[in-house]
Design a protein around this motif. Structure first.
Motif, PDB file in Angstrom:
ATOM      1  N   ARG A   1     -46.180 -62.265 -37.593  1.00 32.18           N
ATOM      2  CA  ARG A   1     -45.592 -61.026 -38.095  1.00 32.18           C
ATOM      3  C   ARG A   1     -44.149 -60.949 -37.596  1.00 32.18           C
ATOM      4  O   ARG A   1     -43.862 -61.332 -36.451  1.00 32.18           O
ATOM      5  CB  ARG A   1     -46.358 -59.806 -37.585  1.00 32.18           C
ATOM      6  CG  ARG A   1     -47.782 -59.757 -38.070  1.00 32.18           C
ATOM      7  CD  ARG A   1     -48.493 -58.518 -37.606  1.00 32.18           C
ATOM      8  NE  ARG A   1     -48.414 -58.342 -36.153  1.00 32.18           N
ATOM      9  CZ  ARG A   1     -48.963 -57.334 -35.496  1.00 32.18           C
ATOM     10  NH1 ARG A   1     -49.622 -56.401 -36.145  1.00 32.18           N
ATOM     11  NH2 ARG A   1     -48.851 -57.255 -34.190  1.00 32.18           N
TER      12      ARG A   1
ATOM     13  N   TRP B   1     -40.570 -52.062 -41.498  1.00 30.13           N
ATOM     14  CA  TRP B   1     -41.506 -51.106 -40.913  1.00 30.13           C
ATOM     15  C   TRP B   1     -42.482 -51.861 -40.031  1.00 30.13           C
ATOM     16  O   TRP B   1     -43.011 -52.898 -40.429  1.00 30.13           O
ATOM     17  CB  TRP B   1     -42.229 -50.342 -42.015  1.00 30.13           C
ATOM     18  CG  TRP B   1     -41.387 -49.220 -42.526  1.00 30.13           C
ATOM     19  CD1 TRP B   1     -41.534 -47.907 -42.215  1.00 30.13           C
ATOM     20  CD2 TRP B   1     -40.261 -49.290 -43.402  1.00 30.13           C
ATOM     21  NE1 TRP B   1     -40.559 -47.162 -42.837  1.00 30.13           N
ATOM     22  CE2 TRP B   1     -39.761 -47.989 -43.575  1.00 30.13           C
ATOM     23  CE3 TRP B   1     -39.600 -50.343 -44.040  1.00 30.13           C
ATOM     24  CZ2 TRP B   1     -38.656 -47.706 -44.359  1.00 30.13           C
ATOM     25  CZ3 TRP B   1     -38.501 -50.056 -44.823  1.00 30.13           C
ATOM     26  CH2 TRP B   1     -38.041 -48.753 -44.978  1.00 30.13           C
TER      27      TRP B   1
ATOM     28  N   GLY C   1     -45.353 -51.525 -36.311  1.00 28.62           N
ATOM     29  CA  GLY C   1     -46.283 -50.683 -35.572  1.00 28.62           C
ATOM     30  C   GLY C   1     -45.656 -50.125 -34.305  1.00 28.62           C
ATOM     31  O   GLY C   1     -44.642 -50.619 -33.815  1.00 28.62           O
TER      32      GLY C   1
ATOM     33  N   THR D   1     -46.805 -50.218 -31.220  1.00 34.27           N
ATOM     34  CA  THR D   1     -46.872 -51.154 -30.096  1.00 34.27           C
ATOM     35  C   THR D   1     -45.710 -52.133 -30.136  1.00 34.27           C
ATOM     36  O   THR D   1     -45.058 -52.391 -29.117  1.00 34.27           O
ATOM     37  CB  THR D   1     -48.211 -51.914 -30.104  1.00 34.27           C
ATOM     38  OG1 THR D   1     -49.271 -50.959 -30.076  1.00 34.27           O
ATOM     39  CG2 THR D   1     -48.324 -52.855 -28.933  1.00 34.27           C
ATOM     40  N   GLU D   2     -45.432 -52.671 -31.319  1.00 36.07           N
ATOM     41  CA  GLU D   2     -44.346 -53.630 -31.464  1.00 36.07           C
ATOM     42  C   GLU D   2     -42.989 -52.954 -31.283  1.00 36.07           C
ATOM     43  O   GLU D   2     -42.067 -53.534 -30.712  1.00 36.07           O
ATOM     44  CB  GLU D   2     -44.428 -54.329 -32.820  1.00 36.07           C
ATOM     45  CG  GLU D   2     -45.632 -55.230 -32.973  1.00 36.07           C
ATOM     46  CD  GLU D   2     -46.938 -54.479 -33.256  1.00 36.07           C
ATOM     47  OE1 GLU D   2     -46.890 -53.276 -33.626  1.00 36.07           O
ATOM     48  OE2 GLU D   2     -48.011 -55.080 -33.097  1.00 36.07           O
TER      49      GLU D   2
ATOM     50  N   GLN E   1     -43.183 -43.309 -38.651  1.00 32.85           N
ATOM     51  CA  GLN E   1     -43.347 -44.750 -38.795  1.00 32.85           C
ATOM     52  C   GLN E   1     -42.136 -45.454 -38.197  1.00 32.85           C
ATOM     53  O   GLN E   1     -41.010 -45.203 -38.612  1.00 32.85           O
ATOM     54  CB  GLN E   1     -43.476 -45.122 -40.279  1.00 32.85           C
ATOM     55  CG  GLN E   1     -43.663 -46.595 -40.537  1.00 32.85           C
ATOM     56  CD  GLN E   1     -44.995 -47.110 -40.059  1.00 32.85           C
ATOM     57  OE1 GLN E   1     -46.008 -46.433 -40.155  1.00 32.85           O
ATOM     58  NE2 GLN E   1     -45.007 -48.309 -39.528  1.00 32.85           N
TER      59      GLN E   1
ATOM     60  N   SER F   1     -42.482 -58.422 -36.611  1.00 32.87           N
ATOM     61  CA  SER F   1     -42.348 -57.539 -35.442  1.00 32.87           C
ATOM     62  C   SER F   1     -42.656 -58.276 -34.150  1.00 32.87           C
ATOM     63  O   SER F   1     -41.908 -58.175 -33.169  1.00 32.87           O
ATOM     64  CB  SER F   1     -43.258 -56.315 -35.593  1.00 32.87           C
ATOM     65  OG  SER F   1     -44.605 -56.710 -35.814  1.00 32.87           O
TER      66      SER F   1
ATOM     67  N   ALA G   1     -49.920 -45.748 -29.677  1.00 31.43           N
ATOM     68  CA  ALA G   1     -50.315 -46.257 -30.991  1.00 31.43           C
ATOM     69  C   ALA G   1     -51.667 -45.668 -31.347  1.00 31.43           C
ATOM     70  O   ALA G   1     -52.526 -45.498 -30.517  1.00 31.43           O
ATOM     71  CB  ALA G   1     -50.390 -47.780 -30.973  1.00 31.43           C
TER      72      ALA G   1
END
Length: 156
Positions: free
Chosen positions: A100, A34, A36, A38-39, A17, A102, A155
């Motif tokens: 978000r 935390w 993703g 892609t981010e 993660q 991120s 991802a």
């Protein structure tokens, strides 16, 4: 609101993660978030200042803002509810948009916007790291210097 700096991204083992680590600009507290894959890749690319062959979504967003004559002034990480972080994008025309963290951080790195976090968020999720633990942070920074976007994989 406290100004934050992006230390970088890393993949937390054994869960694979990714996290982005922010540091209080004038303090010793860190804020791990935390995110993703892609981010994480988007943030790593922005920090490495490696332009992709074609614009990613965050690059497109930056270009659209520029074309419209609007600047991203700040990213504010404003809340943590049920383990989920919330951020606001604050634009030069006074408009605020929820986003978000991120995505907000990836965009801030591309536009030079300042990142802030609320004291409440830092108190709830932040980690103090005294000077004697700065060694660990330096190891983390060395890790970040060696990592490439390909290390994040695809991802899922």
């Amino acid at each position: 609101m406290l100004q934050m700096e992006v230390v970088g991204v890393r993949v937390e083992m054994p869960t694979n993660q990714p996290i982005v680590l922010l540091k209080e600009a004038s303090g010793d507290r860190y804020l791990p978030i935390w995110i993703g894959m892609t981010e994480a890749t988007a943030i790593a690319l922005a920090q490495a200042e490696e332009p992709p062959p074609r614009p990613l979504t965050h690059d497109l967003f930056r270009d659209v803002l520029e074309a419209l004559g609007v600047r991203l002034r700040t990213v504010n990480i404003v809340a943590l509810r049920d383990g989920i972080f919330f951020a606001d994008l604050v634009f030069s025309n006074g408009v605020e948009v929820s986003a978000r963290p991120s995505d907000s951080i990836a965009l801030a790195l591309r536009t030079g916007a300042t990142i802030y976090a609320s004291e409440d968020v830092i108190q709830e999720a932040g980690v103090s790291m005294p000077d004697d633990q700065e060694d660990e942070v330096e190891k983390f920074r060395e890790f970040l210097d060696k990592i490439t976007p390909e290390d994040f994989g695809r991802a899922g």
